[in-house]
Design a protein around this motif. Structure first.
Motif, PDB file in Angstrom:
ATOM      1  N   TYR A  72       0.845  -1.196   0.000  1.00  0.00           N
ATOM      2  CA  TYR A  72       0.000   0.000   0.000  1.00  0.00           C
ATOM      3  C   TYR A  72       0.876   1.240   0.000  1.00  0.00           C
ATOM      4  N   GLU A  73       0.241   2.357  -0.279  1.00  0.00           N
ATOM      5  CA  GLU A  73       0.864   3.655  -0.088  1.00  0.00           C
ATOM      6  C   GLU A  73      -0.076   4.471   0.779  1.00  0.00           C
ATOM      7  N   ILE A  74       0.462   5.454   1.489  1.00  0.00           N
ATOM      8  CA  ILE A  74      -0.360   6.250   2.382  1.00  0.00           C
ATOM      9  C   ILE A  74       0.100   7.705   2.302  1.00  0.00           C
ATOM     10  N   THR A  75      -0.868   8.616   2.148  1.00  0.00           N
ATOM     11  CA  THR A  75      -0.525  10.025   2.018  1.00  0.00           C
ATOM     12  C   THR A  75      -1.719  10.910   2.367  1.00  0.00           C
ATOM     13  N   VAL A  76      -1.460  12.197   2.432  1.00  0.00           N
ATOM     14  CA  VAL A  76      -2.503  13.188   2.689  1.00  0.00           C
ATOM     15  C   VAL A  76      -2.916  13.811   1.367  1.00  0.00           C
ATOM     16  N   VAL A  77      -4.223  13.841   1.120  1.00  0.00           N
ATOM     17  CA  VAL A  77      -4.802  14.451  -0.073  1.00  0.00           C
ATOM     18  C   VAL A  77      -6.078  15.151   0.378  1.00  0.00           C
ATOM     19  N   SER A  78      -6.080  16.459   0.402  1.00  0.00           N
ATOM     20  CA  SER A  78      -7.258  17.185   0.859  1.00  0.00           C
ATOM     21  C   SER A  78      -8.124  17.630  -0.316  1.00  0.00           C
ATOM     22  N   ALA A  79      -9.402  17.279  -0.263  1.00  0.00           N
ATOM     23  CA  ALA A  79     -10.330  17.695  -1.324  1.00  0.00           C
ATOM     24  C   ALA A  79     -10.493  19.210  -1.349  1.00  0.00           C
ATOM     25  N   HIS A  80     -10.401  19.839  -0.192  1.00  0.00           N
ATOM     26  CA  HIS A  80     -10.657  21.274  -0.098  1.00  0.00           C
ATOM     27  C   HIS A  80      -9.401  22.124  -0.184  1.00  0.00           C
ATOM     28  N   ARG A  81      -8.327  21.677   0.455  1.00  0.00           N
ATOM     29  CA  ARG A  81      -7.112  22.489   0.503  1.00  0.00           C
ATOM     30  C   ARG A  81      -6.156  22.211  -0.646  1.00  0.00           C
ATOM     31  N   THR A  82      -6.216  20.998  -1.215  1.00  0.00           N
ATOM     32  CA  THR A  82      -5.325  20.658  -2.337  1.00  0.00           C
ATOM     33  C   THR A  82      -6.118  19.944  -3.442  1.00  0.00           C
ATOM     34  N   PRO A  83      -7.095  20.620  -4.038  1.00  0.00           N
ATOM     35  CA  PRO A  83      -7.912  19.945  -5.054  1.00  0.00           C
ATOM     36  C   PRO A  83      -7.107  19.464  -6.261  1.00  0.00           C
ATOM     37  N   ASP A  84      -6.076  20.189  -6.667  1.00  0.00           N
ATOM     38  CA  ASP A  84      -5.264  19.739  -7.801  1.00  0.00           C
ATOM     39  C   ASP A  84      -4.535  18.442  -7.460  1.00  0.00           C
ATOM     40  N   ARG A  85      -4.047  18.338  -6.221  1.00  0.00           N
ATOM     41  CA  ARG A  85      -3.389  17.098  -5.773  1.00  0.00           C
ATOM     42  C   ARG A  85      -4.388  15.945  -5.779  1.00  0.00           C
ATOM     43  N   MET A  86      -5.622  16.211  -5.329  1.00  0.00           N
ATOM     44  CA  MET A  86      -6.661  15.184  -5.314  1.00  0.00           C
ATOM     45  C   MET A  86      -6.961  14.709  -6.733  1.00  0.00           C
ATOM     46  N   PHE A  87      -7.124  15.671  -7.674  1.00  0.00           N
ATOM     47  CA  PHE A  87      -7.390  15.305  -9.064  1.00  0.00           C
ATOM     48  C   PHE A  87      -6.252  14.453  -9.616  1.00  0.00           C
ATOM     49  N   SER A  88      -5.025  14.891  -9.406  1.00  0.00           N
ATOM     50  CA  SER A  88      -3.865  14.156  -9.923  1.00  0.00           C
ATOM     51  C   SER A  88      -3.788  12.754  -9.322  1.00  0.00           C
ATOM     52  N   TYR A  89      -3.967  12.660  -8.008  1.00  0.00           N
ATOM     53  CA  TYR A  89      -3.881  11.366  -7.337  1.00  0.00           C
ATOM     54  C   TYR A  89      -4.932  10.405  -7.897  1.00  0.00           C
ATOM     55  N   ALA A  90      -6.176  10.857  -7.932  1.00  0.00           N
ATOM     56  CA  ALA A  90      -7.272   9.980  -8.369  1.00  0.00           C
ATOM     57  C   ALA A  90      -7.114   9.556  -9.821  1.00  0.00           C
ATOM     58  N   ARG A  91      -6.737  10.462 -10.668  1.00  0.00           N
ATOM     59  CA  ARG A  91      -6.637  10.149 -12.100  1.00  0.00           C
ATOM     60  C   ARG A  91      -5.436   9.279 -12.432  1.00  0.00           C
TER      61      ARG A  91
END
Length: 167
Positions: free
Chosen positions: A35-54
């Motif tokens: 597994y991998e584990i990290t912080v991805v905030s939908a509100h504070r880092t939406p670009d990071r969330m988009f990149s991670y999910a995609r």
């Protein structure tokens, strides 16, 4: 991240959720699932969330476990951006309405964007469910899960025996 190519992505909206989300990592480690584990905030880092999910599927991730408190948009937003199964972990946070805001936010997804939802703070169950999903294509993992569940059964039986000796 542990060694080997991760199969499960564990994400959380804030590092303050790690004390809950670590339970998912611990059970996956026990079962031998990378597994991998990290912080991805939908509100504070939406670009990071988009990149991670995609990018998750292209990196070999098969299931995403997303923990979030308060408004808890992370699991649903990630599910809207990927075809991978997403397991939401509602987290009772300091600004939470007893955790109900998180539970309902993750549970009440619109048709077409499912998120499997475990109980409040139940990251361990999310880890087990993610492993069970992976096990549909991994007979070795099936055997590890059978052994894991047999150990749970054994602990209950030992507790029952201990209690009957004490009474």
């Amino acid at each position: 991240m542990n060694q080997g190519s991760p199969k499960i992505g564990i994400i959380m909206g804030s590092k303050s959720d790690l004390h809950i989300m670590q339970d998912a990592a611990d059970v996956l480690k026990e079962l031998g699932v990378n597994y991998e584990i990290t912080v991805v905030s939908a509100h504070r880092t939406p670009d990071r969330m988009f990149s991670y999910a995609r990018a998750a599927a292209d990196r070999g991730i098969k299931v995403i476990i997303a923990g979030a408190g308060g408004a808890a948009h992370l699991p649903g937003m990630v599910a809207s951006l990927t075809h991978l199964p997403v397991i939401g972990v509602p987290v009772k946070s300091s600004n939470s309405i007893d955790g109900w805001d998180s539970i309902l936010s993750i549970l009440q997804m619109p048709n077409g964007i499912p998120v499997a939802t475990v109980a409040l703070n139940a990251a361990k169950n999310a880890g087990i469910l993610a492993a069970q999903i992976l096990s549909t294509a991994d007979e070795f993992l099936v055997q590890k899960l059978i052994t894991f569940k047999e150990e749970l059964k054994k602990k209950v039986e030992e507790s029952a025996e201990e209690m009957s000796r004490e009474s």
